[in-house]
Design an enzyme around this catalytic site. Structure first.
Site, PDB file in Angstrom:
ATOM      1  N   LYS A 209      82.492 -46.303 117.908  1.00  0.00           N
ATOM      2  CA  LYS A 209      81.514 -45.679 118.797  1.00  0.00           C
ATOM      3  C   LYS A 209      82.243 -44.840 119.822  1.00  0.00           C
ATOM      4  O   LYS A 209      83.128 -45.329 120.527  1.00  0.00           O
ATOM      5  CB  LYS A 209      80.650 -46.705 119.531  1.00  0.00           C
ATOM      6  N   GLU A 285      91.139 -53.344 126.753  1.00  0.00           N
ATOM      7  CA  GLU A 285      91.976 -52.621 127.718  1.00  0.00           C
ATOM      8  C   GLU A 285      91.027 -52.141 128.795  1.00  0.00           C
ATOM      9  O   GLU A 285      90.248 -51.222 128.582  1.00  0.00           O
ATOM     10  CB  GLU A 285      92.716 -51.470 127.024  1.00  0.00           C
ATOM     11  N   CYS A 319      92.873 -45.621 133.874  1.00  0.00           N
ATOM     12  CA  CYS A 319      92.768 -47.059 134.116  1.00  0.00           C
ATOM     13  C   CYS A 319      94.002 -47.596 134.827  1.00  0.00           C
ATOM     14  O   CYS A 319      93.922 -48.571 135.573  1.00  0.00           O
ATOM     15  CB  CYS A 319      92.551 -47.790 132.800  1.00  0.00           C
ATOM     16  N   GLU A 416      88.052 -50.412 141.695  1.00  0.00           N
ATOM     17  CA  GLU A 416      88.538 -49.243 140.961  1.00  0.00           C
ATOM     18  C   GLU A 416      87.616 -48.056 141.229  1.00  0.00           C
ATOM     19  O   GLU A 416      86.441 -48.073 140.872  1.00  0.00           O
ATOM     20  CB  GLU A 416      88.587 -49.550 139.464  1.00  0.00           C
TER      21      GLU A 416
END
EC number: 1.2.1.3
Length: 517
Positions: A209, A285, A319, A416
């Site tokens: 996806k 991850e 990230c 974040e």
């Protein structure tokens, strides 16, 4: 991100993007034609079962590029069925020599290299990252990743084991089976390669996806997968949304493994779905709040430029971004002054312009979220030193932003942000900074800048992170594993370690008439 970017060091900013540095980069077509916007199953293109579509948007303008087929559970079911058929015993894929799988991956890399200029332009159009970066960094790493795993195809194997008695024992490394892969929008092409490379090298089949924000390049690569000669059903690609298509993959009873790159919040949902369905294996991850520690003996010029790069590269949408910059107190003022000057000089603008260092954020949702974090930082008492606002009258551009006097308990120091917002924190001693750096729910990456080898070794061992960079940042190679501690995920991608998640180890023990050494 990435080794190709870091290799340029301080030149990556204005100097990399100078005319001299970009002579080898072909001029882009700023309006590349879109050839692929449907669902790819069994090496064929399909509309969604529901006939629904969704728009993909140019983040530089906010305008719709095209409509894309919106995959849902029914489309995932079709893709999984095709993948399962391709994985049946006796199928062309299962009977294919491992060396031939490697040749197919190399052929795919060759086709991507052939269409590199087009793919870089399409990535920039759909994602917003500077075209020079798409071409020199992202595509370069895609090619290296696929070719690296092509080399592993016939080299990752079992061993014979000298067990007691008249027996012959050996292990086989067998493919897991149908692998669901859910990739993010910040590095669409690269994350596709990170997922496909090890899965296909080890003989698995894939249902992928792609992110709804950036589906176009991954879908074009599907065409190249067919052209390269992969059998039908080996790779299936479904554009769609996380709560529908993504959830269908994570909870599917006939998917054997799911790999996800994205937020920690969604990673939790996927792990629960995997466990509550068929206990499929999971690699994640996820997010990060990576500490970047600048010791007082660091090379100041290099540390300032690398800290800038660590945070602002890819519009801050990494990230592993160095999003907590810890600076030792005796150099803090100078470091802050120079970091602010560097941020103010950062060129924000049209991502197809070779002088541009920073393009737009990927979409309006991220744009508003980042501006919200900036407001929160100001309200909680962090000192806004530059930026903090909108950088253009259309599109999703944000000014390079630097906060000083940031405290550990502030929201911008804990969560974040995923945008061009630098947070600088002051520390006194090495023992203090270790405790503060590790006081996070995340553990994806970290860095230290120092000329003292003892300090570098101490910190690299003490920091709770899957990757620690010393006197550099965002240095990646297909050969080195990447993954996180704590809530930054589980499992590793890249390198030989990246193959483990895509194989089952089978032990075979055979009774023999008589064993001889």
């Amino acid at each position: 991100m990435l080794r190709a970017a870091a290799r340029f060091g301080p030149r990556l900013g204005r100097r990399l993007l100078s005319a001299a540095a970009t002579q080898a980069v072909p001029a882009p077509n700023q309006q590349p034609e879109v050839f692929c916007n449907q669902i790819f199953i069994n090496n064929e293109w399909h509309d969604a079962v529901s006939r629904k579509t969704f728009p993909t948007v140019n983040p530089s303008t906010g305008e719709v590029i095209c409509q894309v087929a919106e995959g849902d559970k029914e489309d995932v079911d079709k893709a999984v069925k095709a993948a399962r058929a391709a994985f049946q015993l006796g199928s062309p894929w299962r009977r294919m020599d491992a060396s031939h799988r490697g040749r197919l991956l190399n052929r795919l890399a060759d086709l991507i290299e052939r269409d590199r200029t087009y793919l870089a332009a399409l990535e920039t159009l759909d994602n917003g990252k500077p075209y020079v970066i798409s071409y020199l960094v992202d595509l370069d790493m895609v090619l290296k990743c696929l070719r690296y795993y092509a080399g592993w195809a016939d080299k990752y194997h079992g061993k014979t084991i000298p067990i007691d008695g008249d027996f012959f024992s050996y292990t086989r490394h067998e493919p897991v089976g149908v692998c669901g892969q859910i990739i993010p929008w910040n590095f669409p092409l690269l994350m596709q390669a990170w997922k496909l490379g090890p899965a296909l090298a080890t003989g698995n089949v894939v249902v992928m996806k792609v992110a709804e924000q950036t589906p176009l390049t991954a879908l074009y690569v599907a065409n190249l997968i067919k052209e390269a000669g992969f059998p039908p059903g080996v790779v299936n690609i479904v554009p769609g949304f996380g709560p529908t298509a993504g959830a269908a993959i994570a909870s599917h009873e006939d998917v054997d493994k799911v790999a996800f790159t994205g937020s920690t919040e969604i990673g939790r949902v996927i792990q629960v779905a995997a466990g509550s369905s068929n206990l499929k294996r999971v690699t994640l991850e996820l997010g990060g709040k990576s500490p970047n520690i600048i010791m007082s003996d660091a090379d100041m010029d290099w540390a300032v430029e690398q800290a800038h790069f660590a945070l602002f590269f890819n519009q801050g949408q990494c990230c592993c971004a160095g999003s907590r910059t810890f600076v030792q107190e005796d150099i803090y003022d100078e470091f802050v002054e120079r970091s602010v000057a560097r941020a103010k000089s950062r060129v924000v603008g049209n991502p197809f312009d070779s002088k541009t260092e920073q393009g737009p954020q990927v979409d309006e949702t991220q744009f508003k979220k980042i501006l919200g974090y900036i407001n929160t930082g100001k309200q909680e008492g962090a000192k806004l030193l530059c930026g903090g606002g909108i950088a253009a009258d259309r599109g999703y551009f944000i000014q390079p932003t630097v906060f000083g006097d940031v405290q550990d308990g502030m929201t911008i120091a804990k969560e974040e942000i995923f945008g061009p917002v630098m947070q600088i924190l002051k520390f006194k001693t090495i023992e203090e900074v270790v405790g503060r750096a590790n006081n996070s729910t995340y553990g994806l990456a970290a860095a230290v800048f120092t000329k003292d080898l003892d300090k570098a070794n101490y910190l690299s061992q003490a920091l709770q992170a899957g990757t620690v960079w010393v006197n550099c940042y965002d240095v990646f190679g297909a050969q080195s594993p990447f993954g996180g501690y704590k809530m930054s995920g589980s499992g590793r991608e890249l390198g030989e370690y990246g193959l483990q998640a895509y194989t089952e180890v089978k032990t075979v023990t055979v009774k023999v008439p008589q064993k001889n050494s």
